[in-house]
Design a protein around this motif. Structure first.
Motif, PDB file in Angstrom:
ATOM      1  N   GLU A  50       0.809  -1.495  -0.334  1.00  0.00           N
ATOM      2  CA  GLU A  50       0.121   0.132   0.181  1.00  0.00           C
ATOM      3  C   GLU A  50       0.795   1.206  -0.101  1.00  0.00           C
ATOM      4  N   ASN A  80      -2.057  -1.114  -9.018  1.00  0.00           N
ATOM      5  CA  ASN A  80      -2.347  -0.660  -7.870  1.00  0.00           C
ATOM      6  C   ASN A  80      -4.116  -0.187  -8.294  1.00  0.00           C
ATOM      7  N   ALA A  81      -4.989   0.443  -7.540  1.00  0.00           N
ATOM      8  CA  ALA A  81      -6.020   1.328  -7.781  1.00  0.00           C
ATOM      9  C   ALA A  81      -5.744   2.364  -8.539  1.00  0.00           C
ATOM     10  N   PHE A  99      -9.313  -7.793  -7.453  1.00  0.00           N
ATOM     11  CA  PHE A  99      -9.176  -7.518  -6.329  1.00  0.00           C
ATOM     12  C   PHE A  99      -8.011  -8.026  -6.060  1.00  0.00           C
ATOM     13  N   ASP A 104      -5.880  -1.781  -2.021  1.00  0.00           N
ATOM     14  CA  ASP A 104      -5.732  -2.111  -3.692  1.00  0.00           C
ATOM     15  C   ASP A 104      -4.746  -2.200  -3.925  1.00  0.00           C
TER      16      ASP A 104
END
Length: 144
Positions: A50, A80-81, A99, A104
């Motif tokens: 993250e 990464n989102a 996912f 994320d």
């Protein structure tokens, strides 16, 4: 050992004593479970990927992840989102639709391939926060 039991019938007194011992056993078992799980710790820094310096614009941006290296092939992929487009975004990206298990972000690796010798084995590594102790069991888990 003598107990003061004035006014309590003998059968009831034994019942109360047996209930207290069951309650004591239950409390002891609860404390053992609580302390045995409380001792567990995560020795991996940024284990869910993250923390990053920049969103990945394309493949191979593993170096943007704080605390991780790719020591051999230098080609691990960071998803990464926050990424724009679908090349390295989460959940939809070039590799499919997935996912992240936690948060994320995740890393993509080719663990074995004979198709391209340069990308045959991708590896990522991180320095542990503490050294492992010989003889102490270690539990490792990761999502595939």
């Amino acid at each position: 050992m003598m107990f003061f039991t004035s006014g309590i019938k003998p059968g009831l007194w034994y019942y109360i004593r047996s209930m207290m011992s069951i309650r004591s056993k239950y409390m002891l078992a609860s404390l053992i479970v609580a302390f045995s799980t409380a001792r567990a710790q995560n020795l991996v820094v940024n284990g869910s990927f993250e923390e990053y310096t920049e969103c990945p614009p394309s493949f191979g941006y593993w170096a943007n992840v704080v605390g991780w290296i790719s020591p051999y092939t230098q080609s691990a992929d960071y998803y990464n989102a926050c990424a724009s487009g679908t090349v390295c975004s989460v959940p939809l990206n070039y590799g499919g639709y997935q996912f992240a298990a936690d948060g994320d972000a995740y890393m993509g690796l080719i663990t074995y391939s004979t198709a391209n010798a340069g990308l045959g084995r991708e590896v990522i590594a991180s320095q542990l926060t503490e050294a492992l102790v010989p003889g102490v069991p270690t539990f490792v888990s990761y999502k595939v």
